[in-house]
Design a protein around this motif. Structure first.
Motif, short mmCIF file in Angstrom:
data_model
loop_
_atom_site.label_atom_id
_atom_site.label_comp_id
_atom_site.label_asym_id
_atom_site.label_seq_id
_atom_site.Cartn_x
_atom_site.Cartn_y
_atom_site.Cartn_z
N ALA A 9 44.51 19.32 41.18
CA ALA A 9 43.64 20.34 41.43
C ALA A 9 44.29 21.52 42.31
CB ALA A 9 42.04 20.38 40.95
N CYS A 10 44.59 21.32 43.49
CA CYS A 10 44.85 22.23 43.92
C CYS A 10 46.11 23.38 43.77
CB CYS A 10 44.99 21.84 45.92
SG CYS A 10 42.97 21.50 46.61
N LYS A 11 46.74 22.19 43.83
CA LYS A 11 48.29 22.71 42.71
C LYS A 11 47.72 23.92 41.74
CE LYS A 11 52.22 21.34 39.64
NZ LYS A 11 52.06 22.30 38.66
N VAL A 12 47.29 23.42 40.48
CA VAL A 12 47.29 24.20 39.56
C VAL A 12 46.39 25.65 39.97
CG1 VAL A 12 45.56 24.76 37.59
CG2 VAL A 12 47.48 22.37 37.92
N ALA A 13 45.00 25.39 40.95
CA ALA A 13 44.70 26.49 41.43
C ALA A 13 45.71 27.75 42.87
CB ALA A 13 43.15 26.02 42.93
N ALA A 14 46.25 27.07 43.14
CA ALA A 14 47.39 27.65 43.74
C ALA A 14 48.07 28.85 43.47
CB ALA A 14 47.83 27.37 44.39
N GLU A 15 49.14 27.40 41.89
CA GLU A 15 49.65 29.07 40.73
C GLU A 15 49.00 30.05 40.23
OE1 GLU A 15 52.59 24.31 40.53
OE2 GLU A 15 51.31 25.20 38.56
N ASP A 16 47.63 29.26 40.15
CA ASP A 16 47.15 30.58 39.17
C ASP A 16 46.57 31.52 39.39
OD1 ASP A 16 47.47 28.44 36.79
OD2 ASP A 16 45.72 28.63 36.27
N ALA A 17 45.69 31.43 41.08
CA ALA A 17 45.56 32.02 41.72
C ALA A 17 47.08 32.94 42.43
CB ALA A 17 45.42 31.74 43.10
N PHE A 18 47.59 32.45 42.67
CA PHE A 18 49.32 33.78 42.92
C PHE A 18 49.37 34.25 41.44
CE2 PHE A 18 54.10 34.26 42.28
CZ PHE A 18 54.03 34.77 43.45
N GLU A 19 48.66 33.70 39.74
CA GLU A 19 50.01 34.00 38.55
C GLU A 19 48.86 35.78 38.89
OE1 GLU A 19 49.45 34.14 34.31
OE2 GLU A 19 50.29 32.19 35.28
N CYS A 20 47.73 35.36 38.92
CA CYS A 20 46.36 36.80 39.19
C CYS A 20 47.02 37.06 39.87
CB CYS A 20 45.20 35.66 39.01
SG CYS A 20 44.87 34.67 37.93
N LEU A 21 47.03 37.60 41.07
CA LEU A 21 47.38 38.19 41.96
C LEU A 21 48.61 39.00 42.36
CD1 LEU A 21 46.39 36.13 44.65
CD2 LEU A 21 44.71 38.11 44.71
N HIS A 22 49.62 38.33 41.37
CA HIS A 22 50.61 39.00 41.41
C HIS A 22 50.94 39.68 39.96
CE1 HIS A 22 55.12 39.27 41.14
NE2 HIS A 22 54.67 39.26 39.61
N LYS A 23 49.74 39.36 38.71
CA LYS A 23 49.37 40.42 37.50
C LYS A 23 48.51 41.72 38.56
CE LYS A 23 51.27 37.05 34.27
NZ LYS A 23 51.59 36.53 33.08
N GLY A 24 47.47 40.81 38.69
CA GLY A 24 46.55 42.53 39.09
C GLY A 24 45.73 41.66 38.21
N ASN A 25 45.58 40.44 37.35
CA ASN A 25 44.34 40.08 36.68
C ASN A 25 43.44 38.86 36.45
OD1 ASN A 25 43.13 40.18 33.99
ND2 ASN A 25 45.51 39.73 32.69
N VAL A 26 42.84 39.20 36.72
CA VAL A 26 41.68 37.83 37.15
C VAL A 26 40.12 38.07 35.46
CG1 VAL A 26 40.26 37.32 37.82
CG2 VAL A 26 41.80 38.30 39.55
N SER A 27 40.13 37.50 34.50
CA SER A 27 39.49 37.52 34.04
C SER A 27 38.54 36.54 33.79
CB SER A 27 39.42 38.06 32.26
OG SER A 27 41.06 36.62 32.04
N THR A 28 37.54 35.99 32.65
CA THR A 28 36.90 34.66 32.53
C THR A 28 37.80 34.12 31.91
OG1 THR A 28 34.28 36.21 32.74
CG2 THR A 28 34.28 34.80 31.95
#
Length: 114
Positions: A9-28
C-alpha cells in the motif's frame, strides 16, 4: 504478514503521490483510483507473504530442521509458484524462483545478525 500488506500500500501511495506532484494534478477520481490500487497491491503482497510462510513452514516440517535452507527452498518454491500463476514464460519463472530464494535467504541471514 501484515507488514507486507502495508509495504504494498505504501509503495502505491508513494508512486501516485510523486505522479500527482510531478503533473500538478490531484482529483477525486485519481484519489479513488489510488486507493483501489493500494488495496490491490496490499492484497498481492499479503498473498505473496502467505505463500512464502506456508512454503517455508512446510519445508521445515518435511526436513525436520529449522535453518536458513528452509528460507532458501521456501523462497524458490514461492517465487516459482507466484510467477507461474501470473505468466507462462519458463525463463521468467526460473528468474523469479532464483530471486525469491535469494531474497528469502538474505532476509534470513539479516535476521540472524540482529
Amino acid at each position: 504478514m501484515f507488514v507486507y500488506v502495508q509495504v504494498g500500500a505504501c509503495k502505491v501511495a508513494a508512486e501516485d503521490a510523486f505522479e500527482c506532484l510531478h503533473k500538478g494534478n490531484v482529483s477525486t477520481n485519481k484519489l479513488e483510483h489510488t486507493l483501489k490500487k493500494m488495496c490491490k497491491e496490499g492484497a498481492y503482497w499479503g498473498t505473496v507473504a502467505g505463500v512464502y510462510v506456508g512454503m517455508e513452514y512446510g519445508v521445515e516440517r518435511i526436513r525436520g530442521r529449522s535453518d536458513w535452507k528452509n528460507a532458501l527452498i521456501g523462497g524458490v518454491v514461492s517465487g516459482a509458484l507466484i510467477s507461474a500463476a501470473s505468466n507462462s514464460h519458463r525463463d521468467k519463472i526460473v528468474k523469479d524462483a532464483i530471486t525469491g530464494g535469494a531474497i528469502a535467504t538474505a532476509a534470513e541471514f539479516i535476521n540472524y545478525l540482529t
